[in-house]
Write a protein that holds these residues in place. Structure first.
Motif, PDB file in Angstrom:
ATOM      1  N   GLN A 109       0.687  -1.137   0.007  1.00 47.94           N
ATOM      2  CA  GLN A 109       0.020  -0.021  -0.091  1.00 47.94           C
ATOM      3  C   GLN A 109       0.939   1.179  -0.060  1.00 47.94           C
ATOM      4  O   GLN A 109       1.966   1.247   0.541  1.00 47.94           O
ATOM      5  CB  GLN A 109      -0.832  -0.023   1.210  1.00 47.94           C
ATOM      6  CG  GLN A 109      -1.799   1.363   1.208  1.00 47.94           C
ATOM      7  CD  GLN A 109      -2.919   1.059   2.694  1.00 47.94           C
ATOM      8  OE1 GLN A 109      -2.637   0.079   3.171  1.00 47.94           O
ATOM      9  NE2 GLN A 109      -3.743   2.058   2.834  1.00 47.94           N
ATOM     10  N   ARG A 116       0.898   5.381   0.803  1.00 44.49           N
ATOM     11  CA  ARG A 116       0.538   6.599   1.363  1.00 44.49           C
ATOM     12  C   ARG A 116       1.126   7.730   0.746  1.00 44.49           C
ATOM     13  O   ARG A 116       2.341   8.109   0.991  1.00 44.49           O
ATOM     14  CB  ARG A 116       0.595   6.717   2.897  1.00 44.49           C
ATOM     15  CG  ARG A 116      -0.074   5.764   3.657  1.00 44.49           C
ATOM     16  CD  ARG A 116       0.472   5.557   5.174  1.00 44.49           C
ATOM     17  NE  ARG A 116      -0.365   6.560   6.094  1.00 44.49           N
ATOM     18  CZ  ARG A 116      -0.103   7.201   7.129  1.00 44.49           C
ATOM     19  NH1 ARG A 116       1.182   6.898   7.628  1.00 44.49           N
ATOM     20  NH2 ARG A 116      -0.964   8.259   7.707  1.00 44.49           N
ATOM     21  N   LEU A 117       0.310   8.831   0.362  1.00 38.52           N
ATOM     22  CA  LEU A 117       0.889   9.973  -0.278  1.00 38.52           C
ATOM     23  C   LEU A 117       0.589  11.334   0.646  1.00 38.52           C
ATOM     24  O   LEU A 117      -0.654  11.410   0.620  1.00 38.52           O
ATOM     25  CB  LEU A 117       0.491  10.470  -1.772  1.00 38.52           C
ATOM     26  CG  LEU A 117       0.775   9.317  -2.781  1.00 38.52           C
ATOM     27  CD1 LEU A 117       0.201   9.802  -4.094  1.00 38.52           C
ATOM     28  CD2 LEU A 117       2.359   9.046  -2.942  1.00 38.52           C
ATOM     29  N   GLN A 164       4.922   6.989   1.781  1.00 40.04           N
ATOM     30  CA  GLN A 164       5.265   5.985   2.475  1.00 40.04           C
ATOM     31  C   GLN A 164       4.694   4.616   2.205  1.00 40.04           C
ATOM     32  O   GLN A 164       3.627   4.581   1.671  1.00 40.04           O
ATOM     33  CB  GLN A 164       4.380   6.387   3.951  1.00 40.04           C
ATOM     34  CG  GLN A 164       4.940   5.193   5.020  1.00 40.04           C
ATOM     35  CD  GLN A 164       4.544   5.618   6.506  1.00 40.04           C
ATOM     36  OE1 GLN A 164       3.251   5.891   6.505  1.00 40.04           O
ATOM     37  NE2 GLN A 164       5.302   5.218   7.672  1.00 40.04           N
ATOM     38  N   LEU A 190       3.714   0.704   2.513  1.00 38.97           N
ATOM     39  CA  LEU A 190       3.277  -0.305   3.590  1.00 38.97           C
ATOM     40  C   LEU A 190       3.445  -1.655   3.018  1.00 38.97           C
ATOM     41  O   LEU A 190       2.619  -1.934   2.309  1.00 38.97           O
ATOM     42  CB  LEU A 190       1.838   0.251   4.187  1.00 38.97           C
ATOM     43  CG  LEU A 190       1.703   1.417   4.654  1.00 38.97           C
ATOM     44  CD1 LEU A 190       0.282   1.880   5.279  1.00 38.97           C
ATOM     45  CD2 LEU A 190       2.747   1.918   6.042  1.00 38.97           C
ATOM     46  N   ILE A 191       4.101  -2.611   3.681  1.00 41.36           N
ATOM     47  CA  ILE A 191       4.195  -3.930   3.194  1.00 41.36           C
ATOM     48  C   ILE A 191       3.879  -4.835   4.223  1.00 41.36           C
ATOM     49  O   ILE A 191       3.971  -4.612   5.461  1.00 41.36           O
ATOM     50  CB  ILE A 191       5.617  -4.125   2.930  1.00 41.36           C
ATOM     51  CG1 ILE A 191       6.088  -2.956   1.660  1.00 41.36           C
ATOM     52  CG2 ILE A 191       5.818  -5.465   2.487  1.00 41.36           C
ATOM     53  CD1 ILE A 191       7.662  -2.949   1.532  1.00 41.36           C
ATOM     54  N   GLU A 192       3.233  -6.223   3.653  1.00 40.08           N
ATOM     55  CA  GLU A 192       3.110  -7.140   4.568  1.00 40.08           C
ATOM     56  C   GLU A 192       3.465  -8.309   4.040  1.00 40.08           C
ATOM     57  O   GLU A 192       3.511  -8.632   2.822  1.00 40.08           O
ATOM     58  CB  GLU A 192       1.482  -7.249   5.031  1.00 40.08           C
ATOM     59  CG  GLU A 192       0.785  -6.225   5.869  1.00 40.08           C
ATOM     60  CD  GLU A 192      -0.703  -6.640   6.185  1.00 40.08           C
ATOM     61  OE1 GLU A 192      -1.677  -5.686   6.177  1.00 40.08           O
ATOM     62  OE2 GLU A 192      -1.038  -7.830   6.341  1.00 40.08           O
ATOM     63  N   ASP A 208       6.919  -0.634   7.271  1.00 41.42           N
ATOM     64  CA  ASP A 208       6.783   0.601   6.594  1.00 41.42           C
ATOM     65  C   ASP A 208       7.951   1.232   6.056  1.00 41.42           C
ATOM     66  O   ASP A 208       8.951   1.141   6.637  1.00 41.42           O
ATOM     67  CB  ASP A 208       5.988   1.535   7.719  1.00 41.42           C
ATOM     68  CG  ASP A 208       6.985   1.610   8.998  1.00 41.42           C
ATOM     69  OD1 ASP A 208       7.701   2.653   8.876  1.00 41.42           O
ATOM     70  OD2 ASP A 208       6.675   0.984   9.783  1.00 41.42           O
TER      71      ASP A 208
END
Lengths: 337, 337, 337, 337
Positions: B194, B196-197, B213, B215-217, B225
């Motif tokens: 994901q 984030r801007l 940013q 976001l990774i899982e 992050d």
């Protein structure tokens, strides 16, 4: 100006007892005149050895007995509203340990009562604003030499939690400080909250998902991430890394003697919040006492309490939905602008 | 074992020229026998002063001329597939600078070609695995003394970007390293991405949103992050903070002399990736040469290239959607298990 | 220029074996053609697996057998003079592990022999000049931005000493590096040496007084103190704090991952000189090889060896007298200016 | 126990004015009742805004006027003896800013007077014992886990000196703190002092040789070196590195936010002693007040003042002789054992 502020401390648990000792041994211009706790034994133990400190089962009784110039609330949050409304009616200074109240609706009622009084009278116990590191970071950010603030990476780690510490308390008792810090450092309101639940630690108690990552945005688009990890075992750590346009700033690093022995170099981790924020608590209470003696507020006010309560509500919703939850605030009254 | 590995370096731009100099002055057991670049002048400059290095406009010509035991690909990613397929046909060792190819579909074709060959022959240039800090962090995590890994907080900061550096390149050229690092440190595949801007820096060029940013899982739920900030001005910084069940580990801190002067204490920030990862590049190429002389692969393989290509695809989608994008991978062939 | 420098390594003990492995696996443009040790078994073990490396009981035999372009001396210091004189006669490049010779008189004879040759041919193994931190400190000092250098505070700590490590060896084998560092950082000769013997550690072996403090002065009056502590147990540490007119500079600090666990924050102490100075040894040998291929010297020369031998003599005297002992040097020959 | 200790502060210069403000705003259980200074204007300025503080030209007048429970001496050292003897006669608690008196002979007369009183009544203002870092270092050393203490490397650096700061003041005003620290950390007396004068800084004023290195030995043979550098320009720094048998400990490192900007990483240097030791002063005065209210001494006593006066005498002699000067002490009276 009041020569000596006579304080009724309500709540004789851990925080209350700490504040009683603090006022007695380290705070100038104030004294504990009353200790209020429904558990009179606990109140008596906390008041022991404090000259002039009397013990009461209720704030009304303490007030009726005379000698109460100000109130310090150290009870659980759900008991705050009633005591705050009462102290506002009496028109005496209040220091309210966070949270102001447990939710936005009750906090708003306190805001309305304070507006009726027409004067800011409530200070909320967000002590991080009195920590030297946070204060310096705020100065660096607002000073503008490093350009605009773009991101904040926050960490809030406790070695363990007391029994009964729920997922909701993780937001309401711990992340609430980060909500205030973000508002303090950005000078903006928080617009949304999201929570990521990943792999939990084996050290987390049943029913608590730990750690969690809380994603926050402010009105101008500053992105914040908070690692909240309350069973982190290694020790206590609260700190922030700020990314600005022209530089990066870190606060919350450990200090103290550095030792090299047995193949390792390093120092002690701060063991708990008392060691990390003890000085900040002293400065917070002194600031409140100094201001209260002049009938002013010396720190975060009821609006700060209301706004963080709204963030906490959004945070708890976000824990279960996994989605980004908007934070809705009423219009800011003139009194707090 | 090959006494001296004769390498054709394809691409004589900045990375290619660096590798040519590296092989000539610091790598044992190998030499540059051919420099391939459609721009023959550039190839000639890179080959100047290297005894035995000849210049060609194409890899086929170099191979036909003899004296090519191995290929190092340092061209832009969109040119990789063709060269990789060719080198696989010739059955000679390949070091392919990241990315393997620009997308998952073309990477999968390379995987299929290597399976036909029946032997791992391609190493991908994820040099961070050869950095001392990352290697130690991997050991700490896999050693297990600090319990399971729960979160990774990554930062990837460049002082500035070259002209034409797009939003997509921010994922494909920079975050791609973090995808590989996450896979390396967790030993797991990435399941979602994901982006984030938030508030962009005034220092970002038009058309590029910086910082972001990511976001990774991972499959087991490790939360990651990444702050990717490619116009951070202050200098270069790549590092990671790992949160494990029983401890926190930081890598990527600056070192060198510490100076106190004019009211400040501190040291130099690493200026760029050459200073930060120069040793890692040396070790990477030496590891590849040592392995190639035994017909083996000495680092991340084509599967690592394919899997990160799939992450990049998801990352670019996530930049525009703002949503969590799943990473889909084909089943892992036997060859890479 | 010699395409490939064929080196005879004399002495197959720990340092010799390390250098053999280094030249074989990490040094470009050179190979080990001969391993010389009176203990032929030890020589054979050190040469095992090195293609083309033959084993000899004496340097003359190795030379007579052909294939020796240069000599690396890794025998005890008292054997150096003879080998140095021989290699000077043969007019081949020499890297002499410190010390040049054990005392000033014998070192001076080497100086005279080299003058007869009329060309600098000997490099002395003071590897600290090739350490990144020392090199940066030298640049900071000579750059002049922080004003003149006034004091140096040096520390030289080993976890323990091998059996038979005497008080004299503490000066001749350990402090000798500090003598060279002081001369390197100040660009001056040392004018006096004094030694303080205080409370000894219980960890020091019988007959060895450990730690000691060595006080040094240079010709312009720079004051130096050295803590030499060779049974310091905690690990290995070599570093310096420089006091300049306008600033203070520290080098030799540990780095690597920083871990927080079990109440402590910190990292690993460097365990030994191999970890601390491994890269410096590589750079030193590469610098010597590169220079030797052009018939030049690529590091500290015989004069540096002679001057430090004179300091060591003064240091050993100072250990027993407790007084400040002047360092007397012959006039510097034209060859070394 | 005295409810509120009424203090006469003697000397309204910088230190006196600081202490007056400190007692008024931060010290619990005490107030400033009298400010004594021959310069009544200066006294008046220091007393302004302190309720109940009256102004006097002499301590006798203040005492005669009533309301003086204790004395804090903040005048120059040569005025101390007379005031100390007077306060001892009155049998009231005294905090005497360092030095006790300027030399060993006069200090011994104070010791004799206090013995006549038969009770310890004088506390000397060595505030470093109340600094958190020094206190932790003392605990580490006396705890014994790291074996015996062997060496101390001390640094005492000021940005600059006020006009008229002589070579002797460098010992009597600055190094005096190190003498006390050495005695505090070792629990031993100092047996000798030596001073090395090397290359002076261009920033030192005429007539002052700066920096200097002071070499100290204790009765058990602990070796100490002190860099005293009072025109170090970069900022203020006071710290110590302790070498113990099984480990090394550093205190006095800077802390606060760490910033990366413009190619540098680091933080602010402590600018002066107020920032470095402000908390220590607060704790020192509070400890004195708490003890004085019980008729006790809460810190270093007159013997500590006498012993350090003897060290200062030896130090000043050593500055001119260059030799090791023995420190001679009278036998320690029963009162101080």
């Amino acid at each position: 100006m009041t020569e000596n502020l006579k304080i009724a401390v309500v709540g004789a648990g851990r925080m209350g007892a700490d504040h009683i000792d603090r006022i007695h041994t380290r705070i100038v211009g104030a004294s504990v005149s009353a200790v209020v706790d429904i558990d009179l034994d606990r109140a008596g133990q906390a008041a022991a050895g404090i000259p002039g400190a009397r013990v009461f089962a209720s704030l009304e009784e303490a007030r009726a007995a005379g000698g109460v110039d100000a109130v310090l609330l150290a009870t659980p949050g759900f008991l705050h509203e009633e005591a705050l409304i009462k102290a506002l009616e009496w028109d005496i200074p209040i220091l309210c340990e966070k949270p102001l109240t447990p939710d936005a609706a009750t906090s708003w009622r306190v805001i309305e009562a304070e507006q009726k009084l027409g004067r800011q009278s409530i200070q909320v116990g967000f002590m991080r604003r009195f920590d030297a590191d946070y204060a310096k970071l705020e100065q660096i950010i607002s000073g503008g030499d490093l350009g605009d603030l773009l991101m904040l990476h926050c960490r809030h780690r406790n070695p363990s939690t007391p029994p009964g510490f729920t997922n909701e308390m993780l937001i309401n008792d711990s992340v609430v400080h980060e909500f205030d810090v973000v508002r303090y450092l950005t000078g903006e309101e928080i617009s949304s909250v999201q929570v990521r639940l990943g792999k939990p630690s084996r050290n987390a108690p049943a029913g608590q998902h730990d750690p969690q990552q809380v994603l926050i945005e402010t009105t101008s688009g500053v992105l914040v991430d908070v690692e909240i990890f309350v069973n982190a075992k290694f020790g206590y750590e609260v700190g922030t890394q700020a990314s600005l346009e022209d530089g990066i700033v870190d606060i919350g690093l450990d200090h103290g003697p550095v030792t090299r022995t047995a193949g390792r170099v390093g120092g002690d981790v701060t063991p708990g919040f008392e060691e990390r924020f003890g000085d900040a608590y002293d400065r917070e209470i002194q600031s409140w006492v100094d201001a209260a003696r002049r009938d002013e507020v010396g720190g975060p006010n009821a609006w700060d309490g209301y706004a963080t309560a709204a963030c906490c509500e959004a945070g708890v919703k976000a824990q279960s939905s996994g989605e980004k939850v908007a934070v809705e605030l009423n219009e800011k009254p003139e009194l707090y602008r």
